[in-house]
Design a protein around this motif. Sequence first.
Motif, PDB file in Angstrom:
ATOM      1  N   LEU A   7       0.848  -1.187   0.000  1.00 51.85           N
ATOM      2  CA  LEU A   7       0.000   0.000   0.000  1.00 51.85           C
ATOM      3  C   LEU A   7       0.886   1.241   0.000  1.00 51.85           C
ATOM      4  O   LEU A   7       1.850   1.326   0.768  1.00 51.85           O
ATOM      5  N   VAL A   8       0.574   2.185  -0.869  1.00 49.17           N
ATOM      6  CA  VAL A   8       1.320   3.437  -0.950  1.00 49.17           C
ATOM      7  C   VAL A   8       0.374   4.571  -0.577  1.00 49.17           C
ATOM      8  O   VAL A   8      -0.683   4.725  -1.188  1.00 49.17           O
ATOM      9  N   TYR A   9       0.745   5.344   0.430  1.00 52.51           N
ATOM     10  CA  TYR A   9      -0.139   6.406   0.896  1.00 52.51           C
ATOM     11  C   TYR A   9       0.683   7.637   1.264  1.00 52.51           C
ATOM     12  O   TYR A   9       1.858   7.541   1.620  1.00 52.51           O
ATOM     13  N   PRO A  10       0.094   8.833   1.142  1.00 52.70           N
ATOM     14  CA  PRO A  10       0.821  10.057   1.473  1.00 52.70           C
ATOM     15  C   PRO A  10       0.769  10.340   2.970  1.00 52.70           C
ATOM     16  O   PRO A  10      -0.238  10.093   3.630  1.00 52.70           O
ATOM     17  N   GLU A  11       1.861  10.858   3.492  1.00 48.42           N
ATOM     18  CA  GLU A  11       1.916  11.268   4.890  1.00 48.42           C
ATOM     19  C   GLU A  11       2.363  12.719   4.956  1.00 48.42           C
ATOM     20  O   GLU A  11       3.392  13.092   4.374  1.00 48.42           O
ATOM     21  N   THR A  12       1.592  13.549   5.645  1.00 47.47           N
ATOM     22  CA  THR A  12       1.911  14.966   5.758  1.00 47.47           C
ATOM     23  C   THR A  12       3.062  15.145   6.737  1.00 47.47           C
ATOM     24  O   THR A  12       2.994  14.707   7.883  1.00 47.47           O
ATOM     25  N   ILE A  13       4.120  15.795   6.288  1.00 53.39           N
ATOM     26  CA  ILE A  13       5.275  16.034   7.153  1.00 53.39           C
ATOM     27  C   ILE A  13       5.358  17.497   7.585  1.00 53.39           C
ATOM     28  O   ILE A  13       6.086  17.819   8.519  1.00 53.39           O
ATOM     29  N   ASP A  14       4.630  18.378   6.915  1.00 51.20           N
ATOM     30  CA  ASP A  14       4.591  19.795   7.299  1.00 51.20           C
ATOM     31  C   ASP A  14       3.214  20.330   6.916  1.00 51.20           C
ATOM     32  O   ASP A  14       2.954  20.629   5.755  1.00 51.20           O
TER      33      ASP A  14
ATOM     34  N   LEU B 274       3.072  24.058   5.403  1.00 51.19           N
ATOM     35  CA  LEU B 274       3.468  24.211   4.005  1.00 51.19           C
ATOM     36  C   LEU B 274       2.782  23.203   3.093  1.00 51.19           C
ATOM     37  O   LEU B 274       2.897  23.290   1.870  1.00 51.19           O
ATOM     38  N   GLY B 275       2.084  22.234   3.681  1.00 52.17           N
ATOM     39  CA  GLY B 275       1.390  21.233   2.884  1.00 52.17           C
ATOM     40  C   GLY B 275       2.304  20.204   2.259  1.00 52.17           C
ATOM     41  O   GLY B 275       1.956  19.604   1.245  1.00 52.17           O
ATOM     42  N   TYR B 276       3.477  19.981   2.862  1.00 50.43           N
ATOM     43  CA  TYR B 276       4.423  19.017   2.303  1.00 50.43           C
ATOM     44  C   TYR B 276       3.989  17.594   2.656  1.00 50.43           C
ATOM     45  O   TYR B 276       3.599  17.320   3.787  1.00 50.43           O
ATOM     46  N   GLN B 277       4.106  16.695   1.676  1.00 51.28           N
ATOM     47  CA  GLN B 277       3.776  15.290   1.872  1.00 51.28           C
ATOM     48  C   GLN B 277       4.907  14.414   1.351  1.00 51.28           C
ATOM     49  O   GLN B 277       5.657  14.812   0.456  1.00 51.28           O
ATOM     50  N   GLU B 278       5.016  13.232   1.919  1.00 49.36           N
ATOM     51  CA  GLU B 278       5.968  12.230   1.458  1.00 49.36           C
ATOM     52  C   GLU B 278       5.250  10.894   1.321  1.00 49.36           C
ATOM     53  O   GLU B 278       4.339  10.607   2.093  1.00 49.36           O
ATOM     54  N   PRO B 279       5.661  10.066   0.344  1.00 54.98           N
ATOM     55  CA  PRO B 279       5.027   8.761   0.196  1.00 54.98           C
ATOM     56  C   PRO B 279       5.522   7.783   1.253  1.00 54.98           C
ATOM     57  O   PRO B 279       6.689   7.804   1.639  1.00 54.98           O
ATOM     58  N   ARG B 280       4.639   6.946   1.714  1.00 62.13           N
ATOM     59  CA  ARG B 280       4.968   5.886   2.652  1.00 62.13           C
ATOM     60  C   ARG B 280       4.490   4.553   2.072  1.00 62.13           C
ATOM     61  O   ARG B 280       3.464   4.503   1.397  1.00 62.13           O
ATOM     62  N   ILE B 281       5.235   3.495   2.343  1.00 65.81           N
ATOM     63  CA  ILE B 281       4.899   2.166   1.834  1.00 65.81           C
ATOM     64  C   ILE B 281       4.534   1.271   3.000  1.00 65.81           C
ATOM     65  O   ILE B 281       5.308   1.133   3.950  1.00 65.81           O
ATOM     66  N   GLY B 282       3.348   0.697   2.946  1.00 60.53           N
ATOM     67  CA  GLY B 282       2.896  -0.240   3.962  1.00 60.53           C
ATOM     68  C   GLY B 282       2.529  -1.563   3.307  1.00 60.53           C
ATOM     69  O   GLY B 282       2.701  -1.755   2.101  1.00 60.53           O
ATOM     70  N   SER B 283       2.042  -2.502   4.091  1.00 58.52           N
ATOM     71  CA  SER B 283       1.682  -3.812   3.554  1.00 58.52           C
ATOM     72  C   SER B 283       0.374  -4.284   4.175  1.00 58.52           C
ATOM     73  O   SER B 283      -0.079  -3.753   5.186  1.00 58.52           O
ATOM     74  N   GLU B 284      -0.226  -5.269   3.544  1.00 56.69           N
ATOM     75  CA  GLU B 284      -1.434  -5.900   4.052  1.00 56.69           C
ATOM     76  C   GLU B 284      -1.169  -7.403   4.122  1.00 56.69           C
ATOM     77  O   GLU B 284      -0.939  -8.043   3.094  1.00 56.69           O
ATOM     78  N   GLY B 285      -1.157  -7.938   5.335  1.00 57.77           N
ATOM     79  CA  GLY B 285      -0.835  -9.348   5.507  1.00 57.77           C
ATOM     80  C   GLY B 285      -1.900 -10.291   4.996  1.00 57.77           C
ATOM     81  O   GLY B 285      -1.607 -11.452   4.695  1.00 57.77           O
ATOM     82  N   ASP B 286      -3.140  -9.829   4.892  1.00 52.86           N
ATOM     83  CA  ASP B 286      -4.240 -10.671   4.420  1.00 52.86           C
ATOM     84  C   ASP B 286      -4.638 -10.229   3.018  1.00 52.86           C
ATOM     85  O   ASP B 286      -5.310  -9.205   2.851  1.00 52.86           O
ATOM     86  N   PRO B 287      -4.251 -10.969   1.974  1.00 50.89           N
ATOM     87  CA  PRO B 287      -4.601 -10.550   0.607  1.00 50.89           C
ATOM     88  C   PRO B 287      -6.093 -10.554   0.333  1.00 50.89           C
ATOM     89  O   PRO B 287      -6.541  -9.933  -0.637  1.00 50.89           O
ATOM     90  N   LEU B 288      -6.893 -11.236   1.170  1.00 47.63           N
ATOM     91  CA  LEU B 288      -8.337 -11.255   0.959  1.00 47.63           C
ATOM     92  C   LEU B 288      -8.984  -9.921   1.324  1.00 47.63           C
ATOM     93  O   LEU B 288     -10.155  -9.706   1.031  1.00 47.63           O
TER      94      LEU B 288
END
Length: 225
Positions: free
Chosen positions: A14-21, A24-38
């Motif tokens: 999963l790729v989602y934006p995370e606000t760091i400021d 100023l409205g700055y965002q950075e991408p974060r990578i997560g996972s889902e253990g249950d593919p269902l």
Amino acid sequence: GLTSAARAGVGYLLVYPETIDRALGYQEPRIGSEGDPLRIVFDPWSKELDGNDADCGWHLTPLSHKQFEAQFGKKAEKISFGEVEQRTADERESIYVAQQWIKTTERRNVVVYLDENGMEQSEAVDEADWHQAAQVSGLPLKFIRSYKDKQTVVKWSLMSGAEEFQSNTYPADGIGIVPIYGYVAFRDGRLTYCGIPRRARQPQMAYNYHMSEMRAYASQAPKSP
């Protein structure tokens, strides 16, 4: 993701934006996972191995009633998104909420002009708004032309089975779900996949049959005196 790909044929990141400021409205991408593919519903028409051609996707998350009320308020209806089947032996009450990504194409107006240095520039803005902004700026901007262009937009929403809680534009050209496939093949133009167990089934059946025949023969063989 790799574990799910080996076991079930597909895992997901999963790729989602995370606000760091926030100021100023700055965002950075974060990578997560889902253990249950269902818990992932992915575009069945996607053919690319990285899923970049997917037009839609859903990520289902179970919440307890207490978590659901804390996040969305006590007045929110406790109705799960979609027809949720019993996925595990866990009988605790839970509400499924879904993150939804939908890729659409929107038409936009593009204005081409010469800036104060005589360099050609383009900007996605309505022509009337551009003329007004150029007049207010006081810069010697010269209008050249305007045209209609297509733009890919990804809409993200968070919803239950009763209402939509949040909705905004996802800051990317693709949806926020990336598949990780195991064994991949194509059948009738459709992508198919499987994990290690399915690929190992036929060899294992042959081995089991061979061992059974050996044991049957050994049991019937005459014993030495």
